[in-house]
Design an enzyme around this catalytic site. Sequence first.
Site: not given
Ligand code: SAH
Length: 350
Positions: A94, A107, A114, A118, A121, A195, A218, A220, A294, A337
């Site tokens: 995507e 983006c 992945c 997380c 995600c 990122s 990232s 969190h 999200n 994403c």
């Molecule tokens: N793996 C990398 C890059 C991809 S995720 C990383 O962890 O940074 C890009 C960003 O989107 C990250 O900060 C991730 O934590 C965030 N992200 C993923 N799913 C999300 C969601 N459901 N709501 C908000 N942010 C989200």
Amino acid sequence: MSTSLPLITDLSRAELAEWCTARGHQAYRADQIRRWIYGKRVNAFEEMHDVPAALREQMQQEFQFYSATVTRHQVSRDGTEKLLLQLQDGEYTECVMMREDDRRTVCISSQVGCAMGCVFCASGLLGVKRNLSTGEILEQILRLDRLLPETERITNVVLMGMGEPLANLKNLLPALTTLNEKGALGIGARRITISTVGLPDKIRELARLGIQYNLAISLHAATDALRTEIVPVNKSIGVQEIMAAADDYFEQTGRRVTYEYCLLGSVNDSDQNARDLAQLLAHRNAHINLIPMNPVQSLELHAPTQPRSTQFADILRERGVNVTIRKRKGADIDAACGQLRLKEELPLAP
Ligand code: SAH
């Protein structure tokens, strides 16, 4: 067309020049070909009018121009556009384009799925399938670039789509070099953001290159106990190790590091969580981007209320931390994403 041919965009400038000379053409043809691909937005070899027919024919025999199929194109009310691309092996990736004033930010993804897991995600729900190739990474850019009117160009690139970019540096770095090169897309390193979940060795490897990419980590959570709950790979890494690598990145590149913090209601959004975060970041030259979560289908985690997010940001601000709350874009088209691919792979999920 055979399905096993490499993508023309898998080749670096030098490799393409070498390929040309090995077939009896002059090396400068490589720049000519790249201008057609990256500057003049053609979609096939036969459109490269000033390239000799024999050379076009040879490219046709040995390379693919695109390898993916656009299986969905969604346009949001706010102008955000999202593409779901089906790759040659049937997997999906995507990518998204966001419009804000003069900026056209894309983006893009670095992997199919992945491995980081997380908990909030969508991309990690099905694990990682494979790395994207250099050409597949660039194809996302080309496809999005073709959506723009002639007078507009992509100005910024963020690696915030699916996957962990630092787990695929091998294929990502050549793609970024192409983005960066004049005669290709000419997008400066300062307008490219990588990122990462925070892989210290890879952050250091990137720092050693001395290129001015923006690094976004990232985070969190500020404590290991909480972070490991949210970001399972943290168990074998640890917040301090990540911060040390990030400090190193700042020292070597002079680029201020951004920290991303996905706000999860009743998980990491308390006043104490904000104070812990402030303590970790206040004495650093850092910027923190709060991202209210999200929604993801099949997950019960959710964003805090808006007043809670604002209060969280205020606590950080009062303690001298540079903080913004990320604006949501493309919510009506599942732009966050991993969401479209998830729908494609799990169409019956609740
Ligand atoms: N793996 C990398 C890059 C991809 S995720 C990383 O962890 O940074 C890009 C960003 O989107 C990250 O900060 C991730 O934590 C965030 N992200 C993923 N799913 C999300 C969601 N459901 N709501 C908000 N942010 C989200």
